[in-house]
Design an enzyme around this catalytic site. Structure first.
Site, PDB file in Angstrom:
ATOM      1  N   ARG A 104       3.341 -10.491  -7.819  1.00  0.00           N
ATOM      2  CA  ARG A 104       1.925 -10.110  -7.711  1.00  0.00           C
ATOM      3  C   ARG A 104       1.333 -10.179  -9.108  1.00  0.00           C
ATOM      4  NH1 ARG A 104      -1.443  -5.415  -4.455  1.00  0.00           N
ATOM      5  NH2 ARG A 104      -3.037  -6.956  -4.074  1.00  0.00           N
ATOM      6  N   GLU A 119      -8.194   0.973 -14.136  1.00  0.00           N
ATOM      7  CA  GLU A 119      -9.203   1.545 -15.041  1.00  0.00           C
ATOM      8  C   GLU A 119     -10.476   0.695 -15.112  1.00  0.00           C
ATOM      9  OE1 GLU A 119      -6.099   1.011 -17.934  1.00  0.00           O
ATOM     10  OE2 GLU A 119      -7.556   0.283 -19.396  1.00  0.00           O
ATOM     11  N   GLN A 166       8.359  -3.826  -2.719  1.00  0.00           N
ATOM     12  CA  GLN A 166       7.671  -4.084  -3.987  1.00  0.00           C
ATOM     13  C   GLN A 166       8.364  -3.339  -5.139  1.00  0.00           C
ATOM     14  OE1 GLN A 166       3.693  -2.519  -5.398  1.00  0.00           O
ATOM     15  NE2 GLN A 166       3.109  -4.659  -5.107  1.00  0.00           N
ATOM     16  N   GLY A 204       4.710   0.307  -3.638  1.00  0.00           N
ATOM     17  CA  GLY A 204       5.582   0.148  -4.797  1.00  0.00           C
ATOM     18  C   GLY A 204       6.779   1.091  -4.752  1.00  0.00           C
ATOM     19  N   MET A 236       0.848  -1.186   0.000  1.00  0.00           N
ATOM     20  CA  MET A 236       0.000   0.000   0.000  1.00  0.00           C
ATOM     21  C   MET A 236       0.884   1.236   0.000  1.00  0.00           C
ATOM     22  SD  MET A 236      -3.391   0.398   2.362  1.00  0.00           S
ATOM     23  CE  MET A 236      -2.409   0.067   3.762  1.00  0.00           C
ATOM     24  N   HIS A 237       0.726   2.042  -1.012  1.00  0.00           N
ATOM     25  CA  HIS A 237       1.479   3.291  -1.062  1.00  0.00           C
ATOM     26  C   HIS A 237       0.760   4.267  -0.147  1.00  0.00           C
ATOM     27  CE1 HIS A 237       4.255   6.090  -2.829  1.00  0.00           C
ATOM     28  NE2 HIS A 237       3.277   6.958  -2.925  1.00  0.00           N
ATOM     29  N   TYR A 282      -0.526  -2.308 -14.268  1.00  0.00           N
ATOM     30  CA  TYR A 282       0.746  -1.605 -14.430  1.00  0.00           C
ATOM     31  C   TYR A 282       1.585  -2.263 -15.539  1.00  0.00           C
ATOM     32  CZ  TYR A 282      -0.415   1.027 -10.214  1.00  0.00           C
ATOM     33  OH  TYR A 282      -1.028   1.858  -9.301  1.00  0.00           O
TER      34      TYR A 282
HETATM   35  C1  LIG Z   1      -4.095   3.733  -0.658  1.00  0.00           C
HETATM   36  C2  LIG Z   1      -3.765   2.439  -1.345  1.00  0.00           C
HETATM   37  C3  LIG Z   1      -2.507   2.302  -1.925  1.00  0.00           C
HETATM   38  C4  LIG Z   1      -2.164   1.106  -2.580  1.00  0.00           C
HETATM   39  N1  LIG Z   1      -0.893   0.968  -3.095  1.00  0.00           N
HETATM   40  C5  LIG Z   1      -0.546  -0.206  -3.674  1.00  0.00           C
HETATM   41  C6  LIG Z   1       0.784  -0.400  -4.163  1.00  0.00           C
HETATM   42  O1  LIG Z   1       1.657   0.469  -4.094  1.00  0.00           O
HETATM   43  N2  LIG Z   1       1.068  -1.605  -4.722  1.00  0.00           N
HETATM   44  C7  LIG Z   1       0.130  -2.612  -4.801  1.00  0.00           C
HETATM   45  O2  LIG Z   1       0.457  -3.704  -5.295  1.00  0.00           O
HETATM   46  N3  LIG Z   1      -1.120  -2.439  -4.345  1.00  0.00           N
HETATM   47  C8  LIG Z   1      -1.476  -1.283  -3.788  1.00  0.00           C
HETATM   48  N4  LIG Z   1      -2.746  -1.136  -3.300  1.00  0.00           N
HETATM   49  C9  LIG Z   1      -3.729  -2.248  -3.424  1.00  0.00           C
HETATM   50  C10 LIG Z   1      -3.749  -3.101  -2.169  1.00  0.00           C
HETATM   51  O3  LIG Z   1      -2.536  -3.845  -2.021  1.00  0.00           O
HETATM   52  C11 LIG Z   1      -4.874  -4.158  -2.219  1.00  0.00           C
HETATM   53  O4  LIG Z   1      -4.726  -4.974  -3.332  1.00  0.00           O
HETATM   54  C12 LIG Z   1      -6.227  -3.526  -2.292  1.00  0.00           C
HETATM   55  O5  LIG Z   1      -6.368  -2.521  -1.332  1.00  0.00           O
HETATM   56  C13 LIG Z   1      -7.327  -4.609  -2.120  1.00  0.00           C
HETATM   57  O6  LIG Z   1      -7.130  -5.323  -0.947  1.00  0.00           O
HETATM   58  P1  LIG Z   1      -7.980  -5.023   0.389  1.00  0.00           P
HETATM   59  O7  LIG Z   1      -9.344  -5.524   0.057  1.00  0.00           O
HETATM   60  O8  LIG Z   1      -7.306  -5.787   1.484  1.00  0.00           O
HETATM   61  O9  LIG Z   1      -7.900  -3.530   0.586  1.00  0.00           O
HETATM   62  C14 LIG Z   1      -3.114   0.043  -2.668  1.00  0.00           C
HETATM   63  C15 LIG Z   1      -4.369   0.213  -2.077  1.00  0.00           C
HETATM   64  C16 LIG Z   1      -4.701   1.379  -1.436  1.00  0.00           C
HETATM   65  C17 LIG Z   1      -6.058   1.515  -0.794  1.00  0.00           C
END
Ligand SMILES: Cc1cc2nc3c(=O)[nH]c(=O)nc-3n(C[C@H](O)[C@H](O)[C@H](O)COP(=O)(O)O)c2cc1C
Length: 304
Positions: free
Chosen positions: A219, A258, A101, A59, A26-27, A171
């Site tokens: 991933r 998207e 990541q 990431g 999560m960024h 991506y």
């Molecule tokens: C604020 C935010 C930032 C995220 N940044 C990334 C990221 O940098 N790389 C990535 O693979 N997924 C990123 N995700 C996706 C999450 O890893 C995850 O796949 C997504 O939130 C769905 O899972 P959840 O139901 O547990 O939230 C991000 C999600 C959120 C909400």
């Protein structure tokens, strides 16, 4: 899986995780704030102290044109190695494990934020980006593969316990895999064998830099949620080929940015997409690799 099992240790290649709970990438944007690194350290160590087995960072761009935006994490400069050491040290000191990541946004990058041309397998614009990408030349494709490999080497030197290659959510790597975004006519496009060459070459190059014992997570997209994109059969083939290419753990991502179908939690019912990861796991009973689903880690290692 019983909740007790979730808190048992598990081995990924040479790495033993204290539990099977994985904090997905999560960024969070803290690194752009004042004292950003300190805030990020506080954020991650808090999770590590509370029984998260493995944290995956947001990431980190493997090259400037692959960055996800302003103040985005990076791992393309040698200085990045020293920069990230306090984070890995702090997580280790509280008994945690942390993976970096490896990220390239491809056509989701914004030229105004990266200062670079936007690049992609083909010059096909994303509906969520005003910038039209330039198609990577064959030489640039090789350079990008090398950038992933150098980034992995730096991540290992910085003390990260594993790397996760970001191949989902639409991506760059995902853009190579899908026929919607890849209309190349060279060895990197056309047949599915050609379209999956880019991720497989990245995995091989990364493995070449980090050695056989270092954990590599990939991933991958379990479901693109994009019309005419990667099929279920192709997704299963990719999973199999990634394992052969030496990936230790598959993390199943859902949907492209998207996509019109909501995928981020709070907008979808809990565990809604776990069956996608489960079906990949179940089709590959003969494999020894592990599969991660959002919320639940599904074990596939027969010895576990
Ligand atoms: C604020 C935010 C930032 C995220 N940044 C990334 C990221 O940098 N790389 C990535 O693979 N997924 C990123 N995700 C996706 C999450 O890893 C995850 O796949 C997504 O939130 C769905 O899972 P959840 O139901 O547990 O939230 C991000 C999600 C959120 C909400």
């Amino acid at each position: 899986m019983s909740s007790q099992l979730l808190f048992n240790p598990i081995k990924i290649n040479s790495l033993t995780l204290p539990s099977r709970v994985i904090m997905g990438s999560m960024h969070v944007g803290l690194e752009g704030e004042e004292n950003g690194l300190e805030k990020l350290i506080a954020f991650y160590t808090e999770r590590a102290k509370n029984k998260v087995g493995l944290i995956v960072t947001g990431g980190a761009a493997v090259c400037p044109e692959g960055s996800g935006g302003l103040h985005f994490m990076s791992i393309y400069n040698d200085e990045d190695v020293e920069y990230w050491k306090p984070l890995t040290k702090a997580v280790h000191e509280v008994g945690g494990k942390i993976a970096l990541q490896l990220f390239h946004a491809g056509r989701y990058a914004y030229q105004a934020l990266t200062g670079c041309n936007v690049v992609a397998p083909s010059a096909i614009q994303s509906p969520i980006n005003p910038d039209k990408p330039h198609a990577l030349t064959a030489e640039q494709v090789q350079e990008t593969i090398a950038a992933f490999a150098s980034a992995a080497k730096r991540a290992k030197e910085a003390g990260f316990d594993a790397v996760e290659i970001m191949g989902s959510e639409g991506y760059l790597i995902n853009q190579f895999i899908s026929p919607v975004t890849n209309e190349r006519e060279d060895e990197w496009g056309g047949s599915f064998e050609n379209r999956m060459r880019f991720p497989l070459e990245i995995v091989k190059a990364v493995r070449g830099e980090v050695g056989s014992a270092y954990p590599i997570i990939f991933r991958m997209s379990g479901l693109d949620l994009i019309e005419n994109s990667t099929t279920e059969a192709e997704t299963l083939t990719l999973a199999k080929e990634l394992e052969k290419a030496s990936v230790d753990l598959l993390n199943i991502g859902i949907g492209w940015h998207e996509s019109k179908v909501p995928t981020i939690s709070m907008k979808v019912p809990r565990n809604r997409f776990v069956p996608v990861a489960a079906s990949i796991k179940n089709r590959f009973q003969f494999l020894s690799l592990l599969v991660i689903a959002s919320i639940i880690l599904l074990m596939q290692n027969k010895s576990s």
